[in-house]
Write a protein that holds these residues in place. Structure first.
Motif, mmCIF file in Angstrom:
data_model
loop_
_atom_site.group_PDB
_atom_site.id
_atom_site.type_symbol
_atom_site.label_atom_id
_atom_site.label_comp_id
_atom_site.label_asym_id
_atom_site.label_seq_id
_atom_site.Cartn_x
_atom_site.Cartn_y
_atom_site.Cartn_z
ATOM 1 N N ILE A 64 44.574 55.511 29.651
ATOM 2 C CA ILE A 64 45.870 54.759 29.489
ATOM 3 C C ILE A 64 45.581 53.611 28.470
ATOM 4 N N PRO A 65 45.924 53.622 27.106
ATOM 5 C CA PRO A 65 45.928 52.803 26.136
ATOM 6 C C PRO A 65 46.754 51.583 26.651
ATOM 7 N N ASN A 66 46.355 50.491 26.245
ATOM 8 C CA ASN A 66 46.792 49.283 26.625
ATOM 9 C C ASN A 66 47.659 48.805 25.243
ATOM 10 N N PRO A 67 49.065 48.821 25.466
ATOM 11 C CA PRO A 67 50.238 48.301 24.398
ATOM 12 C C PRO A 67 50.332 46.786 24.281
ATOM 13 N N LEU A 68 49.640 46.141 24.989
ATOM 14 C CA LEU A 68 50.201 44.647 25.136
ATOM 15 C C LEU A 68 49.297 43.933 23.984
ATOM 16 N N MET A 69 49.675 43.134 23.266
ATOM 17 C CA MET A 69 49.136 42.241 22.296
ATOM 18 C C MET A 69 48.164 41.021 22.880
ATOM 19 N N ARG A 70 47.078 40.929 22.076
ATOM 20 C CA ARG A 70 46.241 39.421 22.721
ATOM 21 C C ARG A 70 46.712 38.450 21.954
ATOM 22 N N PRO A 71 46.812 37.188 22.698
ATOM 23 C CA PRO A 71 46.348 37.018 24.309
ATOM 24 C C PRO A 71 47.280 37.334 24.977
ATOM 25 N N ARG A 72 47.012 37.696 26.155
ATOM 26 C CA ARG A 72 47.753 38.121 27.197
ATOM 27 C C ARG A 72 48.169 37.147 28.362
ATOM 28 N N ASP A 73 49.469 37.283 28.590
ATOM 29 C CA ASP A 73 50.023 36.397 29.732
ATOM 30 C C ASP A 73 50.179 37.209 31.075
ATOM 31 N N LYS A 74 49.512 36.845 32.029
ATOM 32 C CA LYS A 74 49.669 37.720 33.324
ATOM 33 C C LYS A 74 50.867 37.361 33.863
ATOM 34 N N GLU A 75 51.800 36.541 33.574
ATOM 35 C CA GLU A 75 53.172 36.173 34.167
ATOM 36 C C GLU A 75 54.057 36.708 33.207
ATOM 37 N N ALA A 76 53.954 37.206 32.141
ATOM 38 C CA ALA A 76 54.855 37.633 31.322
ATOM 39 C C ALA A 76 55.439 38.812 31.752
ATOM 40 N N MET A 77 56.919 39.112 31.477
ATOM 41 C CA MET A 77 57.871 40.302 32.064
ATOM 42 C C MET A 77 56.909 41.445 31.639
ATOM 43 N N ASN A 78 56.449 41.663 30.159
ATOM 44 C CA ASN A 78 55.856 42.917 29.617
ATOM 45 C C ASN A 78 54.515 43.329 30.218
#
Length: 235
Positions: free
Chosen positions: A208-222
Motif C-alpha cells: 500500500i503506497p502512502n499518499p500523505l506528504m511529510r511531515p505527517r500529523d497523526k491528528e489530521a483528518m486525512n
C-alpha cells in the motif's frame, strides 16, 4: 533496487509462511511492515537480512544473490537485552567495528545524532528503555550500513518515548539516506513512518503506497481516514 526477494518460499515444518514471494526495496526507502501476530512479519525481516534461509528462491542485495548476514544489512530488535550488559555504551556502539574492522561513522557524530552525549561510560542497567533503544540504533548506524532492518524496536516503550524515537528515526533516515524496513504491529506508526506499507496476511503480502506528504500529523483528518482504510486491509 537495493534489496529484493525473488520467488521466495519459506516453510516451518508443514506450515507455509510465504510461497513464491517476490518484492523489492528501493535505495533510501522507508518501508513499514504490519500484520497480525504470527503471520510472518519477523520471518520476512529475517529473510531480507539472510538471518533466515529461504527454502526456495533468492535474496538479492545490490544486484547480487546473498545467503548469509553481513554488515551492510543490520537488524535492530525490540528487546532491551540486545545490548551487551558487561560493556559500556561506548563499547556497545563500537562493537560492530571491533568485530569487522570496517570503517564506520565517527563515534562522536553518532552520539550527537542520537542525543547520547555524556552516556559513553554508562552501562545498560543504568539506562532507561528509550536510552537503550537509542544505543541500539547507534550501534546499528556506526558501521554505515546500507539497510536497517528494525523488528518492532519501539514496541515496548511508553507512548511519549515511542513518539520521540519515531521522530528521531525519521531525522536519521533523512540525514544519512539509509534504507529502512520497519516491522510494527501499530498501524498508526506504520503510516506515520513509511513511504509504503507491506501488509502481511495468511494469504500473502499486499503493498500500500502512502499518499500523505511529510511531515505527517497523526491528528489530521486525512491521516485518520487513511489509517482507518489501512486497518481494513489487515482485518
Amino acid at each position: 533496487m537495493i534489496l529484493a526477494l525473488e520467488n521466495v518460499t519459506k516453510r516451518f515444518g508443514d506450515t507455509v509462511i510465504f510461497e513464491n514471494l517476490s518484492l523489492s526495496i528501493s535505495p533510501g526507502e522507508l518501508v513499514t511492515v504490519v500484520g497480525r501476530t504470527g503471520v510472518g512479519k519477523s520471518t520476512l525481516l529475517g529473510l531480507l537480512g539472510s538471518f533466515i534461509k529461504a527454502d526456495e528462491g533468492r535474496v538479492v542485495f545490490q544486484e547480487k544473490e546473498v545467503k548469509r548476514p553481513d554488515q551492510e544489512r543490520v537488524i535492530i530488535f525490540q528487546t532491551f537485552d540486545q545490548l551487551l550488559p558487561w560493556r559500556s555504551v561506548r563499547d556497545n556502539i563500537l562493537f560492530p567495528l571491533q568485530q569487522t574492522k570496517k570503517e564506520g561513522f565517527d563515534m562522536l557524530e553518532v552520539l550527537k545524532a542520537l542525543h547520547l552525549e555524556g552516556t559513553e561510560d554508562l552501562y545498560p542497567h543504568q539506562l532507561s528503555g528509550g536510552m537503550k533503544q537509542r544505543v541500539a540504533m547507534a550501534r546499528g548506524l556506526i558501521s554505515r550500513p546500507k539497510v536497517l532492518l528494525m523488528d518492532e524496536p519501539f514496541g515496548s516503550l511508553d507512548p511519549n518515548t515511542r513518539s520521540t524515537l519515531q521522530l528521531e528515526l525519521l531525522r536519521l533516515w533523512e540525514q544519512y539516506g539509509i534504507t529502512v524496513v520497519f516491522v510494527t504491529h501499530d498501524v498508526t506508526e506504520a503510516l506515520f513512518l513509511g513511504d509504503r506499507t507491506l501488509i502481511v496476511t495468511a494469504s500473502g503480502i499486499q503493498e500500500i503506497p502512502n499518499p500523505l506528504m511529510r511531515p505527517r500529523d497523526k491528528e489530521a483528518m486525512n491521516f485518520r481516514i487513511f489509517e482507518s482504510e489501512l486497518v481494513q486491509y489487515i482485518k
